[in-house]
Design a protein around this motif. Structure first.
Motif, PDB file in Angstrom:
ATOM      1  N   UNK A 226       0.825  -1.214   0.000  1.00 38.07           N
ATOM      2  CA  UNK A 226       0.000   0.000   0.000  1.00 38.07           C
ATOM      3  C   UNK A 226       0.859   1.266   0.000  1.00 38.07           C
ATOM      4  N   UNK A 227       2.089   1.166   0.527  1.00 36.73           N
ATOM      5  CA  UNK A 227       2.989   2.328   0.555  1.00 36.73           C
ATOM      6  C   UNK A 227       3.719   2.515  -0.770  1.00 36.73           C
ATOM      7  N   UNK A 228       3.442   1.687  -1.720  1.00 32.95           N
ATOM      8  CA  UNK A 228       4.099   1.789  -3.023  1.00 32.95           C
ATOM      9  C   UNK A 228       3.729   3.097  -3.709  1.00 32.95           C
ATOM     10  N   UNK A 229       4.641   3.558  -4.606  1.00 30.16           N
ATOM     11  CA  UNK A 229       4.358   4.788  -5.341  1.00 30.16           C
ATOM     12  C   UNK A 229       3.523   4.535  -6.593  1.00 30.16           C
ATOM     13  N   UNK A 233      -5.386   4.237  -7.288  1.00 29.46           N
ATOM     14  CA  UNK A 233      -6.659   3.864  -7.899  1.00 29.46           C
ATOM     15  C   UNK A 233      -6.492   2.783  -8.959  1.00 29.46           C
ATOM     16  N   UNK A 234      -5.247   2.326  -9.185  1.00 33.56           N
ATOM     17  CA  UNK A 234      -4.991   1.279 -10.180  1.00 33.56           C
ATOM     18  C   UNK A 234      -4.353   0.055  -9.518  1.00 33.56           C
ATOM     19  N   UNK A 235      -4.688  -0.160  -8.250  1.00 26.34           N
ATOM     20  CA  UNK A 235      -4.029  -1.209  -7.482  1.00 26.34           C
ATOM     21  C   UNK A 235      -5.025  -1.888  -6.553  1.00 26.34           C
ATOM     22  N   UNK A 297       9.533   1.002  -1.906  1.00 29.16           N
ATOM     23  CA  UNK A 297       8.437   1.844  -2.414  1.00 29.16           C
ATOM     24  C   UNK A 297       8.392   1.974  -3.934  1.00 29.16           C
ATOM     25  N   UNK A 298       9.540   1.868  -4.618  1.00 30.47           N
ATOM     26  CA  UNK A 298       9.548   2.021  -6.074  1.00 30.47           C
ATOM     27  C   UNK A 298       9.396   0.693  -6.812  1.00 30.47           C
ATOM     28  N   UNK A 299       9.302  -0.415  -6.073  1.00 29.81           N
ATOM     29  CA  UNK A 299       9.387  -1.735  -6.708  1.00 29.81           C
ATOM     30  C   UNK A 299       8.276  -1.980  -7.719  1.00 29.81           C
ATOM     31  N   UNK A 300       7.032  -1.707  -7.344  1.00 27.06           N
ATOM     32  CA  UNK A 300       5.910  -2.014  -8.234  1.00 27.06           C
ATOM     33  C   UNK A 300       5.981  -1.214  -9.528  1.00 27.06           C
TER      34      UNK A 300
END
Length: 570
Positions: A226-229, A233-235, A297-300
């Motif tokens: 959830x903390x991903x950048x 609204x697309x997750x 945080x930048x992984x996705x």
């Protein structure tokens, strides 16, 4: 302050890597001060030819597919005869009874023996002996190159065991220097000007997290996603509790909201939980994240961007980082991930054949994942099996700089359990997809990835055992000084190799302290795991999932509250 972007670091490493590779080559060539010149140069020649063939296949794929896509038409008895002949002649050489007459007699026996056996024994064996098959040219070429290399080094004479062990060490190091690291540099360099950090669009992403007895971990995993950048609204996050007997479901359910769905079902295995999650997912991109892992945080965004950058890519693998490298057990694993897993995956990524999209972080096109039927139940390493099926279906599988943190086993017993399961699953997958070994249409999976995996599982343990016995024999035979020199030299080479890998991964160079364990101790431990797994498979031992104790759960009491077995959702 945001963490350093791993993509930027890999790009910077690609600039200074050639100088580091030159230093490594110099250290390798310095071996001429201790060993015969041919023993150092001939393996380098073998590795140079192999590298030329692999890089040439990348540059001119159609030409190399034409050259090495040919299969030699053979019958099963011809292959059996060649195997028997090699075994008999090798035995004659080993016992120093080799003569021209003895070799001729061995060849006659090798031709006749398979026919005698199939005439006496009917059924499947006779059918296998007479069945037409096509042997790929590629393994024949590589094996011939290796034999010629050994012949040039030893003057076509039977080598002493100690010399043969040193020869094997130089072959491995030469392939690292001239094959693996150049591919790794090429892969890192190709990312420098890529748009991996930029999403052309934002496809809907479904993150699947199967969980079995992952209390104290599942909450952190959900929060890291959830903390991903990635655009919120697309997750969506789909957690599937696979019949846990602890508080996994309760902990996961506490995070349920409009973006997080939590299900529970009767225990059916990780593959079943993932397939169930896939059936509930809405995304066009499917992401698998293990419940004991947390995402950078930048992984996705990085992983999805890489997937979207090339329509030929069916899946991308995350870069796994051990987040508890404490003690000897943790330290050797942290170094192993940097050197033996992530660095090799970079080389495989250059060829588009990353062998394993790890459960810690794997990103898939839904089209590709559903096209191969999702996750199978017939191996205990469903991630390896799935990746192979994707590559066989024609998809590229690459590595991304998306970092995922995971906890390594912190005790030797738990490490043993983990590696027993991995090794059993790897052998099962190789056997399941054994057609890759003889099918040139599978490209680099056939030419490089599968043979390397088979060698590491089927040859390396026995070769390592032979080397160990040889060195011990040499010590008791009065060659202690020679053994110390050889061990010290290869330890220096491995230290330089490890330093390069650590620099690439932006890791703590204090992990170099664990390099000696990868020659003395940990290597023998891994060999024991493989040999024990082979023994259990030969005995017909059924599949089971060896449990691994989690650090945070070690002192916590196990909840006895039964969880609902019907599928529920909020």
């Amino acid at each position: 302050m945001p963490a350093e972007r791993p993509h930027d670091h890999a790009a910077e490493w690609a600039v200074r890597a050639p100088a580091q590779l030159a230093v490594l080559l110099f250290v390798l060539l310095a071996g001429v001060a201790l060993f015969p010149l041919a023993l150092v140069l001939a393996p380098l020649g073998f590795a140079a030819v192999l590298a030329g063939l692999l890089f040439g296949a990348v540059r001119w794929p159609r030409l190399f597919d034409t050259l090495f896509g040919v299969g030699l038409p053979l019958r099963g008895w011809v292959v059996a005869s060649a195997f028997v002949a090699s075994a008999l002649v090798g035995t004659l050489v080993f016992v120093e009874r080799y003569t021209v007459e003895a070799a001729a007699f061995a060849l006659v026996v090798a031709v006749c023996l398979p026919w005698v056996v199939v005439l006496v024994i009917d059924g499947r064996l006779r059918a296998a002996a007479t069945r037409p098959m096509r042997l790929s040219v590629w393994p024949v070429v590589v094996f011939t190159l290796l034999v010629v290399t050994g012949g040039l080094v030893f003057g076509w004479r039977t080598p002493e065991p100690f010399d043969f062990a040193i020869f094997g060490g130089f072959i491995v190091v030469a392939c690292l220097v001239l094959v693996v690291f150049p591919m790794t540099i090429a892969q890192a360099h190709s990312r420098r000007e890529s748009d991996e950090d930029t999403l052309a669009d934002t496809p809907f992403v479904s993150v699947l997290t199967p969980a079995y007895n992952e209390s104290s971990y599942i909450g952190d995993c959900i929060q890291s996603v959830l903390a991903s950048d990635y655009p919120t609204d697309r997750l969506e996050v789909i957690v599937v509790d696979d019949g846990s007997t602890d508080d996994t479901y309760t902990e996961a359910a506490s995070h349920r909201n409009e973006r997080v769905s939590v299900f529970t079902r009767a225990n059916g295995g990780k593959h079943a939980a993932l397939n169930f999650g896939l059936s509930c997912a809405r995304g066009e991109v499917i992401v698998g994240v293990d419940a004991d892992s947390t995402l950078h945080p930048t992984a996705l965004q990085r992983a999805v961007a890489r997937l979207q950058s090339d329509s030929r890519i069916g899946a991308v693998a995350g870069t796994v980082v051990i987040d508890n490298p404490q003690g000897i057990v943790g330290g050797v694993q942290a170094l192993e991930y940097v050197l033996g897993i992530n660095t090799l995956r970079r080389a495989f990524s250059y060829l588009g054949t990353v062998m394993v999209v790890p459960g810690c972080l794997g990103v898939f096109r839904r089209e590709a994942l559903e096209g191969v039927g999702g996750y199978d139940a017939d191996t205990v390493t469903e991630d390896f099996d799935l990746t192979v099926r994707l590559i066989k279906a024609g998809w590229r599988v690459e590595l991304t700089e998306s970092i995922v943190y995971t906890e390594a086993p912190f005790s030797l017993g738990d490490l043993l359990n983990q590696r027993l399961r991995w090794t059993r699953g790897n052998i099962q997958t190789l056997l399941k997809h054994r057609d890759v070994f003889t099918s040139p249409q599978y490209g680099f999976l056939h030419r490089f990835a599968f043979p390397l995996s088979a060698l590491s599982l089927l040859f390396v343990p026995f070769a390592s055992l032979l080397v160990t016995v040889t060195l011990v024999s040499a010590i008791f035979g009065g060659s202690l000084f020679d053994v110390i020199l050889a061990a010290g030299y290869f330890l220096l080479v491995l230290a330089v190799v490890s330093a390069m890998a650590l620099d690439l991964s932006n890791h703590d160079f204090r992990l170099l302290a664990y390099v000696p364990f990868h020659i003395f101790g940990y290597r023998q431990f891994l060999d024991f795991v493989i040999l024990r797994t082979m023994a259990s498979l030969l005995q017909g031992t059924g599949m089971r999932w060896e449990s691994v104790t989690r650090a945070r759960q070690q002192e916590s009491s196990t909840s006895t509250t039964s969880q609902p077995q019907a599928v529920v959702d909020d």
